[in-house]
Design a protein around this motif. Structure first.
Motif, short mmCIF file in Angstrom:
data_model
loop_
_atom_site.label_atom_id
_atom_site.label_comp_id
_atom_site.label_asym_id
_atom_site.label_seq_id
_atom_site.Cartn_x
_atom_site.Cartn_y
_atom_site.Cartn_z
N THR A 154 -47.84 77.94 -22.73
CA THR A 154 -48.68 77.16 -21.93
C THR A 154 -49.13 77.38 -20.60
O THR A 154 -48.48 78.45 -19.99
CB THR A 154 -47.90 75.68 -21.63
N VAL A 155 -49.74 76.78 -19.86
CA VAL A 155 -50.23 77.13 -18.72
C VAL A 155 -49.09 77.06 -17.59
O VAL A 155 -49.05 78.00 -16.85
CB VAL A 155 -51.46 76.28 -18.17
N ASP A 156 -48.33 76.11 -17.88
CA ASP A 156 -47.09 76.12 -16.76
C ASP A 156 -46.28 77.32 -17.19
O ASP A 156 -45.46 77.79 -16.18
CB ASP A 156 -46.30 74.84 -17.58
N ASP A 157 -46.21 77.67 -18.23
CA ASP A 157 -45.25 79.05 -18.59
C ASP A 157 -45.75 80.13 -17.69
O ASP A 157 -44.96 80.89 -17.32
CB ASP A 157 -45.49 79.50 -20.22
N ILE A 158 -47.18 80.45 -17.63
CA ILE A 158 -47.86 81.51 -17.12
C ILE A 158 -47.55 81.26 -15.67
O ILE A 158 -47.30 82.20 -14.96
CB ILE A 158 -49.25 81.21 -17.26
N LYS A 159 -47.55 80.01 -14.92
CA LYS A 159 -47.18 79.94 -13.75
C LYS A 159 -45.85 80.15 -13.34
O LYS A 159 -45.39 80.69 -12.14
CB LYS A 159 -47.42 78.50 -13.30
N GLY A 160 -45.01 80.17 -14.02
CA GLY A 160 -43.51 80.76 -13.84
C GLY A 160 -43.03 82.29 -14.03
O GLY A 160 -42.36 82.68 -13.98
N LEU A 161 -44.43 83.03 -14.25
CA LEU A 161 -44.00 84.44 -14.69
C LEU A 161 -43.51 85.24 -13.29
O LEU A 161 -44.06 85.00 -12.21
CB LEU A 161 -45.22 85.05 -15.13
N LYS A 162 -42.48 86.18 -13.62
CA LYS A 162 -42.25 87.24 -12.33
C LYS A 162 -42.03 88.53 -12.81
O LYS A 162 -41.84 89.19 -11.62
CB LYS A 162 -40.69 86.72 -12.36
N VAL A 163 -42.73 89.09 -13.80
CA VAL A 163 -42.87 90.35 -14.16
C VAL A 163 -44.32 90.73 -14.40
O VAL A 163 -45.09 89.81 -14.95
CB VAL A 163 -41.96 90.80 -14.85
#
Length: 238
Positions: A154-163
């Motif tokens: 989801t879009v929210d998943d992408i917002k949480g990426l760190k690498v």
């Protein structure tokens, strides 16, 4: 992730395929290819058809030949999805194999790799597996991630990426249509996460691991995606 496209072109599973071997890693039957001497590892997380898919194992061997120690665990505990079983539709199978469980199962795999002296880990997820590797990237358990024709993300998943992440999408994909993949890319740019986003024209969901090796066009498209994935790991999982 319901719908026929996710399960189109199912592979013929072959437990004996590949140049590597199967061993127990952190309690999971795992296809392993390559040498630990490089200290660089790549975790491949399968689509719903599981770790015995021949094209997936060929890809593991290809990544291993580039100098990585590659592991493909059986996160389905010997229970991959079979699309020819009408009494167990995909929606029912998914209830027994939620990606969040794959994320939890991946943690001991990563710990086991580190205990073997691995210093850097890249992770690639295909369809179902994309959600697993995204969750790993949110908590920075890996150094680089690649999603190929993702589902569940989801879009929210992408917002949480760190690498650093590469996202390889298909033009013909109801699971992650091009406009969604492009939205992912815009979010990554705004969040200043190193990223690479590419839409493959005329390709359909699953094209990187469910292609017909006897079809030159299909094989060429899959090989192009494989190269993009490998280039990403060479750059960031080091």
């Amino acid at each position: 992730m319901s719908g026929p496209q996710c399960c189109s072109s199912p592979p013929t599973l072959d437990a004996a395929s590949g140049a590597g071997h199967v061993e127990n890693l952190a309690g999971f039957n795992t296809y392993v290819s390559g040498s630990l001497q490089s200290k660089l590892a790549v975790l491949l997380v399968s689509d719903v058809f599981g770790y015995e898919a021949p094209n997936l194992r060929k890809l593991a061997d290809k990544v291993a030949a580039a100098g990585f120690y590659v592991v493909v665990p059986d996160f389905f505990y010997g229970d991959p999805y079979f699309s020819d079983k009408p009494d167990r539709p995909l929606t029912a199978w998914i209830k027994d194999h939620e990606p969040v469980k794959g994320f939890e199962d991946a943690k001991p795999i990563i710990d086991a790799l580190k205990s073997k002296g691995v210093s850097s880990i890249g992770a690639a997820g295909f369809c179902w597996g994309a959600k697993v590797v995204v969750e790993l990237s949110k908590v920075a358990l890996i150094q680089a991630v690649v999603m190929l024709h993702p589902s569940f993300v989801t879009v929210d998943d992408i917002k949480g990426l760190k690498v650093p992440i590469a996202i390889l999408g298909a033009e013909i994909d109801k699971m992650s249509p091009p406009e969604l993949v492009e939205q992912f890319g815009e979010i990554l740019k705004a969040n200043e996460v190193d990223s690479f986003v590419k839409i493959f024209p005329k390709c359909s969901h699953g094209w990187t691991v469910r292609y017909d090796a006897n079809d030159p066009t299909a094989a060429a498209c899959a090989n192009e995606a494989h190269k993009d994935m490998l280039d990403w790991f060479t750059k960031y999982a080091k």
